[in-house]
Enzyme design. Structure first.
Site, PDB file in Angstrom:
ATOM      1  N   SER A 175       0.846  -1.188   0.000  1.00 23.69           N
ATOM      2  CA  SER A 175       0.000   0.000   0.000  1.00 23.69           C
ATOM      3  C   SER A 175       0.882   1.239   0.000  1.00 23.69           C
ATOM      4  O   SER A 175       2.065   1.169   0.326  1.00 23.69           O
ATOM      5  CB  SER A 175      -0.904   0.008   1.240  1.00 23.69           C
ATOM      6  OG  SER A 175      -1.745  -1.119   1.280  1.00 23.69           O
ATOM      7  N   GLY A 176       0.271   2.381  -0.340  1.00 26.87           N
ATOM      8  CA  GLY A 176       1.009   3.640  -0.298  1.00 26.87           C
ATOM      9  C   GLY A 176       0.954   4.444  -1.576  1.00 26.87           C
ATOM     10  O   GLY A 176       1.803   5.298  -1.812  1.00 26.87           O
ATOM     11  N   GLY A 177      -0.060   4.208  -2.410  1.00 25.76           N
ATOM     12  CA  GLY A 177      -0.122   4.839  -3.716  1.00 25.76           C
ATOM     13  C   GLY A 177      -0.181   6.356  -3.692  1.00 25.76           C
ATOM     14  O   GLY A 177       0.113   7.007  -4.694  1.00 25.76           O
ATOM     15  N   GLU A 178      -0.540   6.944  -2.551  1.00 25.34           N
ATOM     16  CA  GLU A 178      -0.619   8.402  -2.454  1.00 25.34           C
ATOM     17  C   GLU A 178       0.728   9.036  -2.122  1.00 25.34           C
ATOM     18  O   GLU A 178       0.818  10.248  -1.950  1.00 25.34           O
ATOM     19  CB  GLU A 178      -1.646   8.795  -1.393  1.00 25.34           C
ATOM     20  CG  GLU A 178      -3.072   8.827  -1.910  1.00 25.34           C
ATOM     21  CD  GLU A 178      -3.519   7.507  -2.535  1.00 25.34           C
ATOM     22  OE1 GLU A 178      -3.727   7.484  -3.764  1.00 25.34           O
ATOM     23  OE2 GLU A 178      -3.667   6.512  -1.817  1.00 25.34           O
ATOM     24  N   TRP A 237      -2.534  -2.828  -3.352  1.00 27.40           N
ATOM     25  CA  TRP A 237      -2.909  -2.771  -1.946  1.00 27.40           C
ATOM     26  C   TRP A 237      -4.053  -3.685  -1.546  1.00 27.40           C
ATOM     27  O   TRP A 237      -4.296  -3.866  -0.346  1.00 27.40           O
ATOM     28  CB  TRP A 237      -3.210  -1.342  -1.522  1.00 27.40           C
ATOM     29  CG  TRP A 237      -4.298  -0.622  -2.259  1.00 27.40           C
ATOM     30  CD1 TRP A 237      -4.146   0.196  -3.337  1.00 27.40           C
ATOM     31  CD2 TRP A 237      -5.690  -0.595  -1.929  1.00 27.40           C
ATOM     32  NE1 TRP A 237      -5.356   0.727  -3.714  1.00 27.40           N
ATOM     33  CE2 TRP A 237      -6.321   0.262  -2.867  1.00 27.40           C
ATOM     34  CE3 TRP A 237      -6.473  -1.195  -0.941  1.00 27.40           C
ATOM     35  CZ2 TRP A 237      -7.704   0.515  -2.841  1.00 27.40           C
ATOM     36  CZ3 TRP A 237      -7.837  -0.948  -0.916  1.00 27.40           C
ATOM     37  CH2 TRP A 237      -8.441  -0.099  -1.859  1.00 27.40           C
ATOM     38  N   ASN A 255      -3.714   3.573  -8.537  1.00 22.66           N
ATOM     39  CA  ASN A 255      -3.547   4.773  -9.343  1.00 22.66           C
ATOM     40  C   ASN A 255      -2.076   5.049  -9.666  1.00 22.66           C
ATOM     41  O   ASN A 255      -1.195   4.781  -8.853  1.00 22.66           O
ATOM     42  CB  ASN A 255      -4.111   5.983  -8.598  1.00 22.66           C
ATOM     43  CG  ASN A 255      -3.443   6.196  -7.247  1.00 22.66           C
ATOM     44  OD1 ASN A 255      -3.774   5.514  -6.295  1.00 22.66           O
ATOM     45  ND2 ASN A 255      -2.507   7.121  -7.154  1.00 22.66           N
ATOM     46  N   ASP A 305      -8.079   9.028  -9.822  1.00 26.41           N
ATOM     47  CA  ASP A 305      -7.797   8.078  -8.741  1.00 26.41           C
ATOM     48  C   ASP A 305      -8.668   6.831  -8.853  1.00 26.41           C
ATOM     49  O   ASP A 305      -9.142   6.303  -7.849  1.00 26.41           O
ATOM     50  CB  ASP A 305      -7.963   8.723  -7.362  1.00 26.41           C
ATOM     51  CG  ASP A 305      -7.428   7.820  -6.254  1.00 26.41           C
ATOM     52  OD1 ASP A 305      -6.425   7.124  -6.481  1.00 26.41           O
ATOM     53  OD2 ASP A 305      -8.022   7.799  -5.163  1.00 26.41           O
ATOM     54  N   ASP A 307      -8.254   3.550  -8.973  1.00 23.76           N
ATOM     55  CA  ASP A 307      -7.383   2.392  -8.765  1.00 23.76           C
ATOM     56  C   ASP A 307      -7.918   1.169  -9.508  1.00 23.76           C
ATOM     57  O   ASP A 307      -9.127   0.957  -9.579  1.00 23.76           O
ATOM     58  CB  ASP A 307      -7.320   2.027  -7.284  1.00 23.76           C
ATOM     59  CG  ASP A 307      -6.493   3.011  -6.481  1.00 23.76           C
ATOM     60  OD1 ASP A 307      -6.325   4.146  -6.940  1.00 23.76           O
ATOM     61  OD2 ASP A 307      -6.022   2.640  -5.399  1.00 23.76           O
ATOM     62  N   ARG A 329     -13.324   0.526  -9.898  1.00 18.14           N
ATOM     63  CA  ARG A 329     -13.572   1.807  -9.241  1.00 18.14           C
ATOM     64  C   ARG A 329     -14.110   2.838 -10.228  1.00 18.14           C
ATOM     65  O   ARG A 329     -14.826   3.772  -9.850  1.00 18.14           O
ATOM     66  CB  ARG A 329     -12.254   2.295  -8.631  1.00 18.14           C
ATOM     67  CG  ARG A 329     -12.387   3.325  -7.547  1.00 18.14           C
ATOM     68  CD  ARG A 329     -11.314   3.081  -6.516  1.00 18.14           C
ATOM     69  NE  ARG A 329     -10.675   4.311  -6.076  1.00 18.14           N
ATOM     70  CZ  ARG A 329      -9.733   4.344  -5.130  1.00 18.14           C
ATOM     71  NH1 ARG A 329      -9.307   3.224  -4.573  1.00 18.14           N
ATOM     72  NH2 ARG A 329      -9.189   5.488  -4.761  1.00 18.14           N
TER      73      ARG A 329
END
Length: 573
Positions: A175-178, A237, A255, A305, A307, A329
């Site tokens: 995780s951590g796409g932002e 994620w 994303n 965004d 994803d 999404r």
């Protein structure tokens, strides 16, 4: 409870759907169909379902309980927020042991401190923690056997989903796409924790196999401008599914980073530089080596965004064709060929989609270019670009919450949300550990009477057979059974059972907090049980804008509710 627990084997995992006395895998089968062949509990007697016990996840850590319980040999294993894992006597609800990860200062979870579940194999149970670490515990004692770091949490990496186990390998995403990380899938030896292979999902990065470089993902700079691929996002994620018939694992990629698509060349409709592979894609891989077999990108030139991580579920359609299904999404429900991931069809499953007119015969979106957030570089003051109102919102027509597939009705039961957003782009540059968006947004409802919508979808035609509308956004998983039932929960705290054919609500129970967990069912001593986690949280109250204000009265919580159909009531209607 047995004194000697037999190790869980690959055969046990493969037969999880059929062996109804245990729940060994996330998804009630590695195909993630979330279907149980149990029919003791059915449409005629579900009104007799009663609480058996409840277990508190305790303390002040009552936030976002998105977990799915596992059940093996008389023990329920369930994860909790803040990276905790519990073993509970499944007959009485008594705690057997608890493991509480010691999280460091400075973790950077994007969307609440949730954990979506664990995985069982051999004599161990595995789960990931918010500091991007994978932990293997002794199933009997909860003692740590091994732990290994997935990635650097200080750079924005974390881990929230249940691992996938195939042939003795523990397979994880990240995780951590932002934060401008790079999405990757990793496989470790379940016994030792040794890293076997890695597969980055952004073009230009090199995979590994047994400590040596294996192959590059994609082709360097084929769809990415300059060095943008080095911080390209694509977080894996949500975890993956496994199809034994084709021996393929499928992971979704999130994303591309940053959200500002003009910086990634996506604002230019010519060429393929702005497609930014393999972000916003579904990727089929060899579970033994991590080599990519196929990919399908749901949202090339992604700028909202959207994803591509949502689960990909293998099924066989009414004509005997082997297919994958995924509810994206971006608001479209896709069917792919199971052999090679080739596009078959796509239909909208939410209303008023504005970013695209549809999906063409090749599986690419037909973009509404005037619905792409504007280029801030073109703004007179170099500030934010043109604001657009786009549907669905960045939290998606469907987000992480898993759908279910009934082998009896042939329908998918999809938890969805009807909402839109004002969204705009802003200048941004990468800095390690800092948010890397380049966008601003405000989510808004688009209907007065509902946001959440549970839909029964025919995957062949895309027809919506029935719909249940809910005032607040739906954020819980769905389960279906051979008893003709569909279970899910609402943020208002109601755990509900519906008629799988008609959508009629047949049973409801107030759990006291919003449900964002994933229900399961099993049998024990001739009685059928159902369990679900209750505890409001997740992304909606953190990112939901006007929608979050609409549901800010909801109470947090942390309970595992377990229900059963008593033998004496099984025949009563």
């Amino acid at each position: 409870m047995a004194t000697e627990t037999k190790p869980v084997t690959e055969e046990d995992l493969a037969n999880d759907t059929q062996t109804t006395d245990n729940v060994l895998t996330n998804g009630m089968g590695r195909h993630l169909q979330r279907y149980s062949p149990l029919s003791t509990l059915n449409k005629d007697n579900v009104q007799n379902l009663v609480p058996a016990w409840a277990f508190s996840l305790g303390g002040e850590k009552q936030r976002g309980q998105e977990t799915q319980p596992l059940i093996y040999d008389g023990v329920m294993y369930v994860t909790g927020s803040y990276s905790r894992l519990y073993a509970i006597d499944v007959e009485t609800g008594r705690e057997l042991w608890q493991y509480d990860a010691r999280l460091p200062e400075g973790i950077l979870p994007c969307c609440d401190v949730i954990n979506r579940g664990a995985a069982i194999f051999g004599d161990k149970i595995y789960f990931g923690t918010l500091d991007a670490t994978l932990v293997a515990l002794d199933m009997k004692t909860g003692d740590v056997v091994w732990r290994d770091r997935i990635a650097d949490y200080r750079a924005g990496y974390s881990y929230t989903s249940a691992p996938l186990i195939v042939d003795g390998l523990v397979i994880t995403g990240n995780s951590g796409g932002e934060f401008g990380i790079v999405g990757e899938v990793q496989a470790r030896d379940a016994e030792t924790g040794d890293l076997v292979w890695t597969r980055p999902v952004i073009e230009g990065h090199m995979g590994t196999f047994k400590g040596e470089e294996s192959s590059m993902t994609g082709e360097l700079n084929a769809t990415w401008p300059g060095d943008m691929w080095k911080t390209g996002g694509g977080a894996t994620w949500l975890g993956g599914s496994y199809d034994a018939e084709t021996d393929t694992i499928v992971f979704g990629a999130g994303n591309p980073a940053p959200w500002n698509s003009w910086l990634r060349g996506a604002g230019n409709p010519e060429g393929n530089e702005g497609d930014n592979l393999y972000a916003a894609s579904r990727i089929g891989m060899d579970p033994a080596t991590g080599e990519i077999k196929w990919h399908y990108q749901t949202t090339p030139r992604e700028g909202w965004d959207f994803d591509g991580v949502n689960e990909v579920v293998p099924f066989t359609d009414g004509e005997g064709n082997k297919r994958w299904a995924t509810a994206d999404r971006n608001g479209f429900f896709y069917v792919l060929n199971r052999e090679d991931g080739a596009f078959v069809n796509a239909t909208p499953f939410v209303k008023n989609i504005s970013w695209a007119e549809g999906i063409d015969e090749n599986g690419r979106p037909i973009f509404n270019e005037d619905n792409r957030p504007g280029n801030p570089a073109a703004a007179a003051d170099g500030g934010k670009g043109e604001v657009v109102f786009s549907v669905p919102s960045f939290l998606g027509g469907k987000n992480w919450m898993p759908m279910a597939y009934s082998q009896d009705t042939g329908l998918f039961y999809v938890p969805s949300n009807e909402w839109g957003m004002d969204i705009w782009n802003e200048p941004v540059s990468y800095k390690k550990g800092a948010a890397y968006l380049g966008s601003g947004f405000t989510i808004k409802p688009i209907f007065e009477d509902h946001i959440g919508s549970l839909k029964a979808i025919d995957p062949t035609s895309g027809e919506i057979k029935w719909e249940y509308k809910n005032d607040a956004p739906l954020w819980a998983g769905v389960m279906t059974t051979a008893g003709g039932l569909v279970f899910t929960g609402t943020p208002e705290g109601q755990f509900k059972a519906f008629d799988a054919d008609t959508g009629e609500e047949l049973w409801s129970f107030q759990t006291g907090s919003g449900i964002v967990g994933q229900p399961v069912t099993w049998e024990m001593d001739g009685e059928q049980y159902v369990a679900v986690a209750s505890g409001w949280g997740g992304a909606v109250p953190l990112w939901g804008g006007e929608v979050a204000k609409k549901v800010n009265y909801l109470n947090q919580g942390g309970m595992i509710w377990t229900f059963k159909l008593p033998k004496q009531l099984a025949s009563q209607q």
